[in-house]
Design an enzyme around this catalytic site. Structure first.
Site, short mmCIF file in Angstrom:
data_model
loop_
_atom_site.label_atom_id
_atom_site.label_comp_id
_atom_site.label_asym_id
_atom_site.label_seq_id
_atom_site.Cartn_x
_atom_site.Cartn_y
_atom_site.Cartn_z
N GLY A 1 0.05 4.32 -0.24
CA GLY A 1 -0.44 5.95 0.51
C GLY A 1 -1.44 6.48 -1.07
O GLY A 1 -2.33 5.32 -0.99
N SER B 1 0.82 -0.88 0.06
CA SER B 1 0.17 -0.05 0.26
C SER B 1 1.20 0.90 -0.01
O SER B 1 1.73 1.46 1.03
CB SER B 1 -0.62 -0.06 1.07
OG SER B 1 -0.33 0.01 2.51
N GLY C 1 -5.47 0.76 5.75
CA GLY C 1 -4.72 0.25 5.56
C GLY C 1 -5.72 -0.98 6.22
O GLY C 1 -6.00 -2.26 5.16
N ASP C 2 -6.63 -1.31 6.81
CA ASP C 2 -7.08 -2.27 7.43
C ASP C 2 -8.22 -2.26 6.94
O ASP C 2 -8.68 -3.73 6.08
CB ASP C 2 -7.62 -1.79 9.12
CG ASP C 2 -6.51 -1.31 9.50
OD1 ASP C 2 -4.95 -2.21 9.91
OD2 ASP C 2 -6.19 -0.87 11.17
N GLY D 1 -1.80 4.97 -4.12
CA GLY D 1 -2.54 3.19 -4.18
C GLY D 1 -2.14 1.95 -3.59
O GLY D 1 -1.19 2.24 -3.21
#
Lengths: 309, 309
Positions: free
Chosen positions: A219, A217, A248-249, A222
């Site tokens: 930020g 990931s 992120g989760d 994408g």
């Protein structure tokens, strides 16, 4: 059901203060509490997407009780947390109302005894047969062996349950060696694991270390996925400003839900990117707005190539 | 027994962090918890001095439970806290290990309903007949009327129990008007009450507003007492560096214990000053070292004059 594991659950507390000035006294103007720890956040998003989800990990003390009470109010999430003697940690996010910035204070968590760690492993193995996928999320509390995730990855693989690992540092390094199906590091975690700050190279290196698929990931840029089926990059429609807490989760929940729905990689990445972006855009930290999410689904770009057979 | 009232009890949490940097994330290296709120601190010192002490006020939620469990471990303190629905507040002291400075975050406290406030008043009136003195301490939680201390002062006077009031702002202003036996403002509270920054003038003015005796705590300069029996000034032997947390509460415990022991004012002030100074000198915030206290008892200077009959 989908199983999420949060060994270091938390009571996430947010304080709003007019302005944070170190070495002075502050009257907190607003206090909010919610169940925390990455796996619990992932579970909440999965439940919002309509999936049956069970959470396990550790709970203890008065803070653990509050976490469990708050979970009871989360529809669709089944609580299978394992009791420990030490108290569940608190995390405190102090939001400066003047600047909007957040200062974070994270307690280390309870010290887990070898007996408690064994009891958890038994509970986890009992849950695996009814699980369609498992997510292993977040930091390890004191006392849990640093190789814990390797043990849990191997148990999931032995039970033929797809397993996603989302952690950092040495726990990630050891866990990756046990060959999880997916890891979802951010740029920093990926650099720490591989020593490379170049995302594509680092992602490929993480696969060589044992991860079947790596979804990095990046930020606002994408996701970058390198998998046995091919490699893809998904990009949100525009750079969104907002609170990255829980983004992120939300991506993990997107990947996992699309995996159990047997969607191909480009659709998994679209869903993960839309959920993650909708979470950043939400005024409530860690929540996502369904309307924004559904609108974003049509605006995420995925480019990539399928591996030649 | 001596009764202390803490309407806004607290779970006092101390976090040690290597260095506090706003708008970044911190891993807390050490977490300690203790029962808090001024009246609970006063009670702990009274118990350490060998007095029987009962604490009342409000307790609620998971934090209230922890406060009560910790109180159970405090020998000599009887728990007569009254339950409320809202959770007892937390206070967080973040100690920067680099500088030793503390940043304080105080939650406002539970919202007390009119029914809960009535229930407290009944419990308080039931405790008064067996009390030799009562201390009313600290801030009011939301929902409790700002005139609360005036009501509690009047009830104590009606029961002929000596009453000490230690609060600030409007709660102090209203409480003083009900003619408490002693108030113990610090310089700032005294200036806020009277508009005067000149301690002697302000202390005399506070008496005119209704307090029978005023003991102003002037930090390292000791105590200034203006009473119907005379006026005195007590001074610690030397300017001590340390943590002033709990110094005011130790002074209250000193005044109150000496009052029930029927000691004359100079001895009351000596004890209060020695306790307060020993608390500042203690390495543990809010605690006092008995050896230091006993040694200081012989080194506090009291000067003053008895009022002409």
């Amino acid at each position: 059901m989908i199983l999420t594991v949060t060994l270091n659950t938390a009571l996430d507390i947010t304080y709003r203060v007019p302005a944070l000035r170190p070495h002075t006294s502050h009257r907190v103007s607003e206090v909010t509490e919610r169940p925390g720890g990455k796996g619990l956040n992932v579970a909440r998003v999965l439940a919002a997407l309509g999936h049956e989800v069970t959470v396990t990990g550790f709970t203890g003390g008065a803070t653990g009780q509050v976490v469990q009470e708050l979970l009871t109010g989360a529809p669709g999430v089944v609580d299978a947390l394992v009791p420990v003697t030490g108290p569940t940690r608190r995390t405190i996010a102090v939001v400066d109302e003047q600047t909007g910035d957040t200062t974070q204070l994270n307690e280390p968590g309870p010290t887990v005894t070898p007996t408690e760690w064994s009891a958890f492993q038994e509970a986890y193995e009992d849950l695996l047969p009814s699980s369609t996928a498992v997510a292993l999320c977040g930091s390890l509390p004191p006392g849990v062996p640093v190789g814990a995730y390797a043990v849990l990855v191997r148990a999931a693989k032995a039970a033929e349950v797809p397993v996603l690992l989302d952690t950092s540092g040495e726990a990630l390094r050891r866990g990756v060696a046990a060959r999880p199906d997916i890891i979802k590091p951010n740029a920093e975690e990926l650099a720490e694991l591989t020593g490379s700050h170049e995302p594509l190279r680092a992602t490929q290196d993480a696969r060589r270390r044992g991860a079947r698929s790596v979804v990095a990931s990046l930020g606002s840029q994408g996701l970058l996925a390198v998998t046995p089926e091919g490699r893809w990059r998904s990009t949100p429609p525009s750079r969104l400003h907002g609170n990255p807490t829980g983004a992120g989760d939300a991506a993990v929940a997107g990947l996992l839900s699309a995996l159990v729905e047997k969607l191909p990689w480009p659709e998994r990445l679209t869903r993960a990117t839309a959920l993650s972006t909708a979470t950043v855009a939400s005024p409530v930290a860690g929540e996502f707005d369904r309307g924004t999410y559904e609108e974003l689904l049509g605006r995420v770009t995925v480019t990539g190539e399928v591996t030649a057979a």
